[in-house]
Scaffold this motif. Structure first.
Motif, PDB file in Angstrom:
ATOM      1  N   ASP A  16     -16.713  -7.409  26.022  1.00 50.21           N
ATOM      2  CA  ASP A  16     -17.882  -6.581  26.340  1.00 50.21           C
ATOM      3  C   ASP A  16     -19.067  -7.391  26.856  1.00 50.21           C
ATOM      4  N   THR A  17     -19.341  -8.513  26.215  1.00 46.13           N
ATOM      5  CA  THR A  17     -20.502  -9.314  26.626  1.00 46.13           C
ATOM      6  C   THR A  17     -20.356  -9.741  28.081  1.00 46.13           C
ATOM      7  N   SER A  65     -18.442  -8.341  30.417  1.00 44.24           N
ATOM      8  CA  SER A  65     -18.520  -7.158  31.285  1.00 44.24           C
ATOM      9  C   SER A  65     -19.959  -6.735  31.522  1.00 44.24           C
ATOM     10  N   ALA A  66     -20.733  -6.715  30.467  1.00 42.81           N
ATOM     11  CA  ALA A  66     -22.135  -6.294  30.593  1.00 42.81           C
ATOM     12  C   ALA A  66     -22.886  -7.261  31.503  1.00 42.81           C
ATOM     13  N   HIS A  67     -22.632  -8.532  31.307  1.00 44.34           N
ATOM     14  CA  HIS A  67     -23.266  -9.553  32.132  1.00 44.34           C
ATOM     15  C   HIS A  67     -22.892  -9.352  33.604  1.00 44.34           C
ATOM     16  N   ARG A  81     -21.868  -6.674  35.098  1.00 42.55           N
ATOM     17  CA  ARG A  81     -22.483  -5.475  35.673  1.00 42.55           C
ATOM     18  C   ARG A  81     -23.905  -5.783  36.140  1.00 42.55           C
ATOM     19  N   ASP A  82     -24.621  -6.591  35.356  1.00 35.24           N
ATOM     20  CA  ASP A  82     -25.960  -7.037  35.764  1.00 35.24           C
ATOM     21  C   ASP A  82     -25.911  -7.843  37.060  1.00 35.24           C
TER      22      ASP A  82
END
Lengths: 356, 356
Positions: A338-339, A341-343, A345-346
């Protein structure tokens, strides 16, 4: 190429890499002093050329590495530094190839060395040769130094080998893209939209996104699936980034980007924007002035209007959105942590919304 | 720079390194094909540029290594290959810097790419840019590949580190010499004899003699004393070699050297020969035509006669003899193994007696 990708996990990396660059250049400048003023000045100019960038490549390396749980910050920062030096080396040689004497609004290395020689009484031709030679040598030194940071990593041999191969492959692909770019401008070959898109991916996406992302992951010991997804993600976002850069080079706000919106047009730079326009009925109006070194402000306004009216601007905006949404879909379909993926996406979002 | 150092312990190395170069280029050409004809042609041209040399640098690496009892032929040949690729890379960029389009009597990479573009309808300026860009990129790729051979050595980390530092330092010094050379030709600085001698040592002796000799020794695990002597010996013989090369460039037999005896004079190349002549009363006769791109055969004969009459030729011959005898004295005073000493005496002798 320039860009802003500031407010993600890589905050702090900027300063750490800056420090390593400063240490590296301080050492080289000190050694260079023994070889005379010119060589010391060359290294000082190389240091200047490597400062002032947004350093998003180092942030990608270190960010992915941390996202994947890596704790060997020293090695991550060495790799990050290598990518930043490689970027500077490419810019130096890119400017020589394009005969540009200005970068980020100020004389570049070739420009400042040529100006200095002219002041000291050299002829115009001799001053230009001096500037070019200096920039070629500086780029050579930085390419080699960049790889040296990878080669000297104190990590397991197979991982160092993978990183060397990655770095190597990235330079190989970038050179292919650069050569294609020059072939288009030189009129050696009139490019199709597909040609220009491939060149964009090779020249920018590989060393700016794909390789830094994969480097962080390789150091963290990621599996092959992760590397495959990061590679594809990097190519998609890298192309979107460069397309956005091309748009800013024609439609941007000079006060924000610090780049003239006439340069690309004056240089006849082949971009997807131009390649698309070439396929429309309005092409003759652009062809009349494109590549003219004396292209005026008014000419620029006319070309911009035509690029909008013929649909080229909208077409490229669509390409950008398409690449970003493919990158996002790839993330959504993947099983990355998740970390990370979130990064990512940013990262994808910033590649598009940036104004400079 | 070219030279013959054939009949010493390195016989056989030539073919082995040639094979490794062929393998390397075959791999790259195959990969490049996926990026279009131009990129494949670039790699094919890089392969051509790296063939036809005398390969004495590889012979020095492998020869010293064997003299010192080394048995890891594979690593020795990798290092030897690295030095040969580095040499080609330097020649490619040297030609761009000097705007030379001919090397060894045939069009060089920049020359052949420019000619090809012109045939395909590019303007003269565009063709020249295309040639230059191609040669810059080819040189970048080979510098990086050369270091890659060192970086991937499967040997103890500290020894690989020493070799990387040696290679790195050698490129650093060569770039300093190249920059000095350009500064002299560009009229940025009028050089003294001491300046030109220092440039010669930096530009040629370091990567052509000092570093290859030391590399073979480092791989063989030689002690610091041996490295120090090899370094000093390499600098002395390397300078003698380049001085001899300079003499051949003005007084040589074109049928043997394959090099015009007018080029150096037309390019206004700064050598110890010229630097000495500048200090004599006959200088004005040389200055009148030196650096004139249209310098005629007759002008060349006049300059040669003046260089003899003013004592410059004899002076440089003396410098060569002096450097060789200092190198020989160094060997005599050292405690190097007999095989190595005998080999090095041969190296010193060949640097001087060669005719091409």
């Amino acid at each position: 190429m320039t860009g802003v990708l500031t407010d993600f996990a890589g905050v702090g990396v900027h300063e750490a890499v800056q420090q390593r660059l400063e240490d590296f250049f301080a050492d080289r400048i000190s050694l260079a002093s023994a070889y005379g003023d010119n060589y010391r000045l060359l290294w000082e100019a190389a240091r200047s050329a490597s400062s002032g960038g947004k350093m998003f490549r180092p942030a990608l390396v270190a960010g992915v590495y941390r996202d994947l749980g890596g704790t060997d910050d020293d090695s991550a920062l060495r790799i990050a530094t290598a990518f930043e030096l490689l970027h500077t080396a490419f810019l130096l040689h890119d400017d020589v190839i394009d005969r540009d004497l200005i970068r980020r609004g100020v004389p570049n290395l070739a420009g400042s060395f040529a100006a200095d020689a002219a002041e000291r009484g050299a002829t115009d031709a001799a001053a230009a040769t001096w500037g070019q030679a200096s920039a070629i040598l500086a780029g050579d030194l930085l390419i080699q130094a960049a790889q040296g940071f990878i080669a000297r990593l104190d990590i397991a041999g197979p991982i160092r080998g993978e990183l060397l191969d990655l770095f190597d492959g990235s330079i190989f692909v970038t050179a292919a893209g650069e050569l294609a770019d020059v072939s288009f401008s030189a009129g050696v070959r009139l490019p199709s939209l597909i040609d220009v898109m491939a060149m964009t991916e090779q020249k920018t996406a590989s060393y700016s996104f794909e390789a830094p992302l994969k480097a962080g992951a390789i150091l963290a010991g990621a599996d092959q699936n992760t590397l495959t997804i990061l590679g594809e993600f990097g190519r998609l976002v890298g192309v979107a980034f460069q397309l956005r850069d091309d748009q800013l080079g024609v439609f941007g706000d000079e006060g924000v980007t610090g780049k003239s919106v006439l340069n690309d047009l004056r240089n006849g730079k082949e971009t997807p924007l131009i390649a698309h326009a070439r396929s429309t009925s309005r092409w003759d109006e652009i062809a009349a002035v494109l590549g003219d070194p004396d292209l005026s402000e008014t000419d620029g306004q006319v070309v911009r209007a035509v690029l909008e009216e013929c649909g080229a601007r909208t077409f490229v905006d669509g390409l950008i959105a398409d690449h970003v949404s493919r990158a996002e879909a790839l993330l959504a379909a993947s099983t990355l942590p998740d970390t990370l993926s979130a990064h990512l996406r940013d990262v994808a979002r910033h590649a598009v919304v940036r104004a400079a």
